[in-house]
Every structure is written in structure tokens, then in C-alpha cells.
Design a protein around this motif. Structure first.
Motif, PDB file in Angstrom:
ATOM      1  N   LEU A  26       0.725  -1.128   0.167  1.00 54.82           N
ATOM      2  CA  LEU A  26       0.107   0.019  -0.100  1.00 54.82           C
ATOM      3  C   LEU A  26       0.660   1.483  -0.146  1.00 54.82           C
ATOM      4  O   LEU A  26       1.767   1.352   0.971  1.00 54.82           O
ATOM      5  N   HIS A  62      -6.470   9.944  -0.687  1.00 48.12           N
ATOM      6  CA  HIS A  62      -6.684   9.181   0.611  1.00 48.12           C
ATOM      7  C   HIS A  62      -7.766  10.031   1.425  1.00 48.12           C
ATOM      8  O   HIS A  62      -7.413  11.198   2.040  1.00 48.12           O
ATOM      9  N   HIS A  93     -11.105   3.325  -8.231  1.00 47.75           N
ATOM     10  CA  HIS A  93      -9.923   2.604  -8.200  1.00 47.75           C
ATOM     11  C   HIS A  93      -8.517   3.344  -7.876  1.00 47.75           C
ATOM     12  O   HIS A  93      -7.477   2.560  -7.596  1.00 47.75           O
ATOM     13  N   ILE A  96      -8.079   6.081  -1.874  1.00 50.34           N
ATOM     14  CA  ILE A  96      -7.890   5.082  -0.682  1.00 50.34           C
ATOM     15  C   ILE A  96      -9.031   5.451   0.178  1.00 50.34           C
ATOM     16  O   ILE A  96      -9.141   6.642   0.591  1.00 50.34           O
ATOM     17  N   SER A  98     -10.950   4.829   3.930  1.00 55.05           N
ATOM     18  CA  SER A  98     -10.788   4.461   5.175  1.00 55.05           C
ATOM     19  C   SER A  98     -11.949   4.510   6.017  1.00 55.05           C
ATOM     20  O   SER A  98     -12.565   5.732   6.073  1.00 55.05           O
ATOM     21  N   ASP A 136     -11.055   0.765   1.663  1.00 57.14           N
ATOM     22  CA  ASP A 136      -9.525   0.073   1.684  1.00 57.14           C
ATOM     23  C   ASP A 136      -8.896  -0.118   2.991  1.00 57.14           C
ATOM     24  O   ASP A 136      -8.072  -1.247   3.054  1.00 57.14           O
ATOM     25  N   LEU A 166      -9.776  -4.083   2.362  1.00 58.28           N
ATOM     26  CA  LEU A 166      -8.698  -4.740   1.952  1.00 58.28           C
ATOM     27  C   LEU A 166      -7.326  -4.656   2.970  1.00 58.28           C
ATOM     28  O   LEU A 166      -6.725  -5.566   2.814  1.00 58.28           O
TER      29      LEU A 166
END
Length: 350
Positions: A26, A62, A93, A96, A98, A136, A166
Motif C-alpha cells: 500500500l 486518501h 480505483h 483510498i 478508510s 480500503d 482490503l
């Protein structure tokens, strides 16, 4: 209002460096956008949309959320889902995303903490609010002394093995608890990828102890993303001459106990150092948490922004991440713990 589809800047990956997150594959931008404040229903949606779009234009790919971000709780995820739908979905895609669970979310014994039921139910509800089939990174937002750490880690493991996340992470765990949690997850086959602690020049708890949290994370192959680099806005020029109307402190979003004359003296001295570096205090605060500390350097600084202008100003911190020994020594005189950490101290064990 224009209906032309959003097209991000073609140069979006040229501005902000990205760094490997611990021992994983990552890679995260050095700056991430947190939606803790400014993305609830108390803020204009168009402002939120403008901030998120500009962030992506600048290479901030992110976006960090939690189940209880708002107000009201859950609204930040819902509002970000609207931004995804309108603008960012074609680039999912590249993003990120979270989210987290651990703090109070709904009534009853399963609306907070670290139980398997709460964490996995919360993740399902977060995915519904976000309108996506996975995040993610999924974090346990804080250790729960009333739940065995093994149970909380099993929930994170299941979140990953189910494909709903992920990577797995933890937030605000002590160094000892971090090593305990990491050992469990490694045995399960889902190593912890990242830790999210608070960290600023006025809140240096992650440097303390043997091992320190920074050392423990490095030893376990985890990245570190620090939040509150600006100490809830105190490490900016906003409070140099008192508390302005409309600030987080004035609106009660920051504990007034954090704001003392002694702290203000340190902030003014740090502001002078920032000016000598050609940075604003906010820029230096972010640059300082991202400074080169060898093996224990942070992966990312998590910032908030209430406007596009504030976001653009803060992102400029990456233009100067280097500090001389003299600057670091001068900063150390005033970068002292000031009682600003309201998250540290919980443990992951009963």
C-alpha cells in the motif's frame, strides 16, 4: 451550476509524495484528508464537494472517515457518498477510502466498543452509507478494555477475508497493545497495515516509552498516519491574539482546557520559527510530523480543511519537509506535551 463532468487535474500525482505503508504494498500520499470535521450536515454540501475535488486535484487520494463523523453521526459518510456519486466514482480505483468503528454510534451495548458484533455491523452500515462494496482500510477506532483484544482482531480479520476491507488498522492503541494486536493478526494471516494515533508538536506521546509507539509500529511492519498535526487548530495563527468567533475553540469543538497561556506562549514561539522557515505555523506543524525520523518516520499526516483555500495552504507543507538541526533544537524547546491528547491511554487488554 455546471453539469460538465468533473475531470481531475492530469498532474495530480506530481505535487505530493507517496510513501509505502509499513511492509505492505500500500502506498499512501504524505497528506490525507480527514472528514472528522467539516463534512457533517452542519456544513454546506457544495463546500464539502469543492474541498474533496480540490484534494484529489492536488494528489490527496486518501479520504479518512469513521462511522460517527458528522454531525449527526453517519452524515460524513453519507455526504462523501454523494461526492463519490457526483464526481469521484469513475476514479474509485485510484482512491483510498478508510473508515472506523469503536466510539459511540447507536444506543445499547452493541453501539460502541470492540465486540465482533459492533465492529462488523458498523462496517456493513458504513458501506451502505458510502454506497461502496468495500473500503480500503478498516480500523478499530480505539481499544476497548471491556472486550478481549482477540475478539476485536478477529473482527478486523473477518472484515478483510470477507472482502469488505482490503487492509486492517488500529487507532489510539498504546505501544504494548499495538504489539499484542499485531501478533494476533499476524497469526491469523491478516497483518495490521497501519496505526492512526494523534501526534503534534504539542502532543508527542507516540515518541515516549521503550518501545515507543513509533518504534512498536515499525517493528511490526505497520505504517503510521498521524491525526491532529495542528492540535485541533491550536498550531495555526488563528489563536495568536485570542479566540476568534467561529473557531473550533469558540464553538466548543475543542476542549477549552487545552488553551492555556503557557501553551499560547509555546505556540507564538513556534510561529516565529515557522516564519523563519518561510512557512505558516500550520504548514510547519504538518511538515514536522512528516520529518525524516529514520525507521520510525510517519507515512502520512491526516489533515482537515474547512475551505479550499485552507486545504491548498496546508498542502504546501510538503514543499519543505527538511529541518536543520538548529531548527529541530529550537522547536524542541517549545514542542512540549500540553495536555492536548484526549485519546491516548486506553489499552487493548482487559
Amino acid at each position: 451550476m455546471s453539469h460538465i463532468p468533473y475531470q481531475p487535474s492530469p498532474n495530480r500525482y506530481d505535487e505530493i509524495p507517496f510513501r509505502h505503508c509499513g511492509d505492505t504494498g500500500l502506498q499512501l500520499p504524505a497528506i490525507a484528508l480527514g472528514l472528522w470535521h467539516n463534512f457533517g450536515d452542519d456544513r454546506p454540501f457544495q463546500t464539502q464537494r469543492d474541498i474533496a475535488r480540490k484534494a484529489f486535484d492536488l494528489g490527496v487520494f486518501h479520504f479518512d472517515l469513521a462511522n460517527n463523523y458528522g454531525p449527526p453521526a453517519g452524515s460524513a459518510e453519507e455526504n462523501f457518498s454523494r461526492i463519490l456519486t457526483k464526481d469521484l466514482a469513475p476514479f474509485r480505483h485510484e482512491l483510498i477510502l478508510s473508515t472506523k468503528a469503536g466510539w459511540n454510534m447507536w444506543d445499547g451495548p452493541y453501539g460502541f466498543g470492540g465486540s465482533r458484533k459492533y465492529l462488523l455491523t458498523s462496517l456493513d452500515e458504513s458501506l451502505q452509507r458510502l454506497g461502496t462494496d468495500h473500503v480500503d482500510i478498516f480500523y478499530h477506532h480505539r481499544p476497548d478494555p471491556d472486550t478481549p483484544v482477540e475478539e476485536s482482531m478477529l473482527a478486523l480479520h473477518q472484515a478483510v477475508t470477507s472482502g469488505k476491507a482490503l487492509y486492517a488498522g488500529i487507532s489510539s492503541y498504546s505501544a504494548e497493545a499495538t504489539k499484542e494486536a499485531a501478533a494476533i493478526m499476524r497469526d491469523l494471516g491478516t497483518p495490521l497495515a497501519i496505526h492512526q494515533p494523534s501526534y503534534s508538536m504539542l502532543n508527542r506521546w507516540i515518541e515516549e516509552g521503550k518501545p515507543s509507539l513509533l518504534e512498536a509500529a515499525a517493528e511490526e511492519g505497520m505504517g503510521v498516519i498521524g491525526f491532529s498535526a495542528m492540535a485541533q487548530g491550536i498550531l495555526t495563527d488563528k489563536y495568536l491574539n485570542g479566540v476568534p468567533e467561529g473557531s473550533r475553540l469558540a464553538s466548543g469543538k475543542v476542549n477549552e482546557d487545552f488553551f492555556t497561556e503557557e501553551t499560547l506562549d509555546h505556540v507564538r514561539a513556534l510561529n516565529d520559527i515557522a516564519e523563519g522557515r518561510g512557512q505558516t505555523l500550520a504548514q510547519m506543524a504538518v511538515a514536522w510530523v512528516l520529518r525524516d525520523q529514520g525507521k520510525v518516520s510517519l507515512t502520512t499526516a491526516l489533515i482537515g480543511a474547512s475551505s479550499v483555500e485552507q486545504l491548498e495552504d496546508t498542502v504546501k507543507s510538503v514543499k519543505n519537509l527538511d529541518f536543520t538541526d538548529e531548527e529541530l533544537s529550537a522547536i524542541d524547546e517549545h514542542a512540549v506535551n500540553s495536555g492536548i491528547n484526549q485519546w491516548w491511554g486506553a489499552t487493548a487488554s482487559r
